[in-house]
Design a protein around this motif. Structure first.
Motif, short mmCIF file in Angstrom:
data_model
loop_
_atom_site.label_atom_id
_atom_site.label_comp_id
_atom_site.label_asym_id
_atom_site.label_seq_id
_atom_site.Cartn_x
_atom_site.Cartn_y
_atom_site.Cartn_z
N SER A 128 0.71 -0.68 -0.13
CA SER A 128 -0.58 -0.14 0.01
C SER A 128 0.53 1.48 -0.01
O SER A 128 0.83 1.99 -0.86
CB SER A 128 -0.73 0.07 1.41
OG SER A 128 -1.97 1.04 0.99
N LEU A 129 1.90 1.52 0.59
CA LEU A 129 3.05 2.53 0.70
C LEU A 129 3.68 2.42 -0.24
O LEU A 129 3.66 3.88 -0.71
CB LEU A 129 3.93 2.37 2.17
CG LEU A 129 2.97 2.47 3.72
CD1 LEU A 129 4.05 2.32 4.87
CD2 LEU A 129 2.98 4.40 3.58
N VAL A 130 4.61 1.41 -0.87
CA VAL A 130 5.02 1.48 -1.58
C VAL A 130 4.18 2.15 -3.29
O VAL A 130 4.85 3.55 -4.21
CB VAL A 130 5.53 0.25 -2.33
CG1 VAL A 130 6.05 0.35 -4.20
CG2 VAL A 130 6.75 -0.02 -1.79
N LEU A 131 2.60 1.55 -3.69
CA LEU A 131 2.09 2.01 -4.80
C LEU A 131 1.77 3.82 -4.31
O LEU A 131 2.10 4.43 -5.12
CB LEU A 131 0.55 1.34 -4.67
CG LEU A 131 1.20 0.02 -5.15
CD1 LEU A 131 -0.10 -0.49 -5.71
CD2 LEU A 131 1.41 0.32 -6.27
N MET A 132 1.58 4.60 -3.77
CA MET A 132 1.05 5.11 -2.89
C MET A 132 2.48 6.36 -3.17
O MET A 132 2.38 7.23 -3.36
CB MET A 132 1.03 5.42 -1.16
CG MET A 132 0.01 6.68 -0.61
SD MET A 132 -1.36 7.21 -1.40
CE MET A 132 -2.24 6.60 -0.59
N LEU A 133 3.46 5.83 -2.77
CA LEU A 133 5.02 6.27 -2.91
C LEU A 133 5.10 7.14 -4.59
O LEU A 133 5.42 7.87 -5.33
CB LEU A 133 6.28 6.03 -2.63
CG LEU A 133 7.49 5.99 -2.81
CD1 LEU A 133 7.74 7.46 -2.23
CD2 LEU A 133 8.23 5.03 -2.33
N ILE A 134 4.58 5.70 -5.34
CA ILE A 134 4.41 5.52 -6.53
C ILE A 134 3.86 6.64 -7.08
O ILE A 134 3.96 7.21 -8.30
CB ILE A 134 4.61 3.89 -7.49
CG1 ILE A 134 5.76 3.48 -6.79
CG2 ILE A 134 4.73 4.48 -8.64
CD1 ILE A 134 5.66 1.73 -6.85
N SER A 135 3.26 7.19 -6.62
CA SER A 135 1.64 7.18 -7.39
C SER A 135 2.04 9.08 -6.67
O SER A 135 1.86 10.35 -7.71
CB SER A 135 0.13 7.27 -6.65
OG SER A 135 -0.67 8.39 -6.58
N ALA A 136 2.27 8.63 -5.94
CA ALA A 136 2.83 10.35 -4.88
C ALA A 136 3.54 11.54 -6.56
O ALA A 136 3.96 12.28 -6.82
CB ALA A 136 3.63 10.87 -3.51
N LEU A 137 5.29 10.21 -6.38
CA LEU A 137 6.43 10.30 -7.25
C LEU A 137 5.97 10.46 -8.49
O LEU A 137 6.37 11.79 -9.63
CB LEU A 137 7.22 9.67 -7.45
CG LEU A 137 8.11 9.43 -5.88
CD1 LEU A 137 8.98 8.07 -5.87
CD2 LEU A 137 8.77 10.07 -5.25
N ALA A 138 4.74 10.21 -9.32
CA ALA A 138 4.34 10.51 -10.62
C ALA A 138 3.41 11.96 -10.58
O ALA A 138 3.65 12.78 -11.57
CB ALA A 138 3.06 9.13 -11.48
N GLY A 139 3.24 11.79 -9.49
CA GLY A 139 2.64 13.41 -9.25
C GLY A 139 2.83 14.70 -9.18
O GLY A 139 3.70 15.47 -9.96
#
Lengths: 122, 492
Positions: B115-126
């Motif tokens: 969950s955290l890793v996907l959130m991190l990837i999403s924020a980095l894409a942001g």
């Protein structure tokens, strides 16, 4: 220079809070006190942001009357407030994560004093 | 319609992150397939949107239908599409690599990890897509919060490292927000494109200058530029082995991306060259970081700390390339940034695989590793060649273009810094390679019974090591692409 600062009490508040926060973060060994300093630092930035939207003789950004022309100088700038609301959300989440970490540290090391933990890490 | 794909890059991993706890409580074994497929789809949408962005110009997506400058906008141009594609590719490899490590490292926290890793990837894409200064702050903070939690996820020493990282990261974020406040007070806008239009009127105001200083201080802490790198070695060497590659390859690089974006697209290249001394200061900071980071790496005994300091020195190298202030240097820096993301991920894969198989983290324990783990050692050698900068690897061509750019700008300090950092990098990799092939009497002899790393690890290491070579072999085309579509307007 000095009168200039005294005529801006809001800005002075921001600076004092900011330096307070930074000093507490750097000088204290207790993790919770560090977090208090961190929160002060964040809050001081919000004080600064809200100040950028303030105007003398203006009111809340809600239209006073439906018809007629709208005079922007009668209203405070609402955008910094929106930013600060988001900023507060970010600040609260940071504080949540940091308190969670502090609890985990306390469970792991039995202490929240940084120097004691460093001793145990050696 | 193409705008939707830009939104999807960010939203696919985000929704997968939200769905993960629900799915994980039902079937834990489905977490990795969901994570992999969402990041894979993200990569596909990044590729398709990038294709359009490169062919037809920037793709823009106005959130909620509010057009800029009033609304918040996501923008995919040549520069961000390059980073977005690299981001999804590297994070896919990291997720694939992490699979076999997780049960040993994290136990029941696997669901949290995904969950955290996907959130991190999403924020980095942001961060790569943000077209708005404040929106950038929010994404930076989401990414940072996920990184703090991920560093501390396994407990133990990671907890204190995560706590220090959190304190410094929050100071950085507060500085950044303060700078954004100054920028807003000076220009009355937060939209990046609109800011560039309004800047000339207020260029000489102290507010812009102060805001700039604060923004750069904040992002320098986030990107771990010397002397603000103190949090990085601890955080990356004590993070769980499945997390470290992701953090090391992506988080600092994307913060650096934010810095470059603000420098050249918000302030404008012309302004930088003529009005503010920021490029000179950055170049100096980069030169110091490149040499000091490599020197500190040379003095380390712990494999992961050595790689972490290597990462710090490479951030410095990228900054040197960006700061020479011409197209060649800029393209070299960007190309090196993509390379460095891949190289750092591979290095931490290797450290993770060695730790997983032998439990070794110290350099003295690596004796005769070549015989035990040939695949891992081969990947290490390819990456080492690239880190040092020997053709035909990607690292060589990045450095080559940076040196060319620095020569063009007659900036010999930059050339000297790149070369001396290269020599120091050579020195610390020689130390590792000497160990791997060297004496059979390692103390203690951990590498006796071990076999090669699990297949997933070998595959992801192999793919990334191969892509270092591919980046090198196709460097002409990639640098040409960067020069055509990712160089900021107005750069000489």
């Amino acid at each position: 220079m000095f009168e200039n600062l005294l005529s801006r009490p809001n800005f002075m508040t921001f600076i004092i809070l900011f330096i307070f926060g930074l000093t507490i973060m750097v000088t204290h060994h207790n993790l919770i006190k560090k977090l208090i300093g961190m929160y002060l630092l964040q809050t001081s930035v919000f004080v600064f942001l809200v100040n950028t939207g303030a105007k003398f003789g203006s009111t809340v950004p809600i239209l006073l009357s439906a018809g007629g022309s709208i005079e922007p100088s009668n209203y405070a700038n609402p955008l910094p407030h929106a930013l600060v609301v988001t900023g507060i959300v970010v600040g609260v989440s940071t504080l949540g994560v940091s308190l969670g970490l502090t609890i985990a540290i306390w469970r792991c090391y039995g202490s929240i004093e940084e120097d004691e933990i460093n001793e145990r890490l050696e | 319609m193409t705008g939707q794909a830009v939104g999807l890059i960010l939203l696919l991993p985000f929704f997968a992150a939200i769905a993960m706890p629900m799915l994980g409580s039902w079937r834990r074994s489905w977490c990795q397939p969901l994570a992999l497929s969402s990041v894979g789809l993200m990569g596909l949408s990044a590729l398709s949107a990038s294709y359009i962005a490169v062919a037809q110009g920037p793709v823009q997506y106005a959130m909620g239908g509010w057009e800029p400058p009033v609304g918040i906008v996501l923008i995919l141009d040549g520069f961000s599409s390059l980073i977005a594609v690299a981001l999804s590719f590297v994070s896919l490899a990291c997720l694939f690599f992490g699979g076999p490590l997780l049960p040993k490292d994290l136990g029941v926290k696997v669901v949290l990890y995904y969950s955290l890793v996907l959130m991190l990837i999403s924020a980095l894409a942001g961060i790569t897509l943000a077209g708005d200064l404040f929106n950038l702050f929010v994404f930076i903070e989401v990414a940072a919060l996920c990184s703090y939690a991920l560093v501390g996820l396994a407990g133990g020493r990671g907890l204190m490292a995560a706590f220090r990282y959190l304190l410094l990261g929050t100071i950085g974020a507060s500085f950044y927000l303060l700078g954004v406040g100054y920028f807003y007070a000076a220009t009355g806008t937060l939209n990046m494109a609109d800011f560039l239009v309004r800047l000339p009127d207020v260029l000489h105001s102290k507010a812009v200058f102060t805001g700039l200083i604060f923004i750069f201080l904040g992002l320098a802490i986030k990107a771990a530029m010397v002397p603000f790198h103190g949090w990085l070695p601890d955080a990356y060497s004590h993070a769980p082995a499945a997390v470290a590659p992701l953090l090391a390859s992506l988080v600092t690089k994307v913060s650096l991306y934010a810095m470059i974006r603000i420098m050249f697209w918000v302030l404008g290249a012309g302004t930088l060259a003529s009005e503010l001394p920021i490029l000179f200061l950055l170049g100096l900071g980069g030169a110091i970081a490149a040499v000091v980071g490599a020197f500190l790496a040379l003095t380390q005994q712990d494999l992961r700390r050595m790689f972490a300091y290597g990462g710090i020195s490479h951030v410095g190298l990228i900054v040197i390339g960006i700061a020479v202030g011409n197209k060649t240097g800029f393209a070299g820096g960007i190309f090196y940034m993509v390379n460095d993301a891949v190289m750092q991920a591979t290095l931490f894969f290797i450290a993770g695989a060695i730790w997983h198989r032998c439990g070794a983290r110290d350099l003295s324990q690596l004796g005769n590793l070549w015989a035990q783990m040939p695949w891992t050692s081969a990947a290490l050698i390819v990456t080492a060649l690239s880190m040092i900068g020997i053709p035909p690897t990607g690292g060589f061509f990045g450095k080559w273009y940076m040196v060319l750019g620095a020569m063009e700008a007659t900036n010999y300090v930059a050339v000297a810094a790149i070369l001396s950092s290269t020599l120091l990098t050579l020195a610390y990799f020689v130390r590792i390679i000497e160990r791997i092939f060297g004496d059979k009497h390692s103390d203690p002899p951990v590498a006796q019974l071990t076999a090669e790393a699990p297949t997933e690890m070998r595959v992801s290491m192999g793919i990334l090591a191969a892509s270092i070579l591919v980046l090198g072999l196709f460097s002409d085309q990639i640098v040409g692409l960067i020069l055509r579509s990712a160089v900021p307007p107005g750069l000489g």
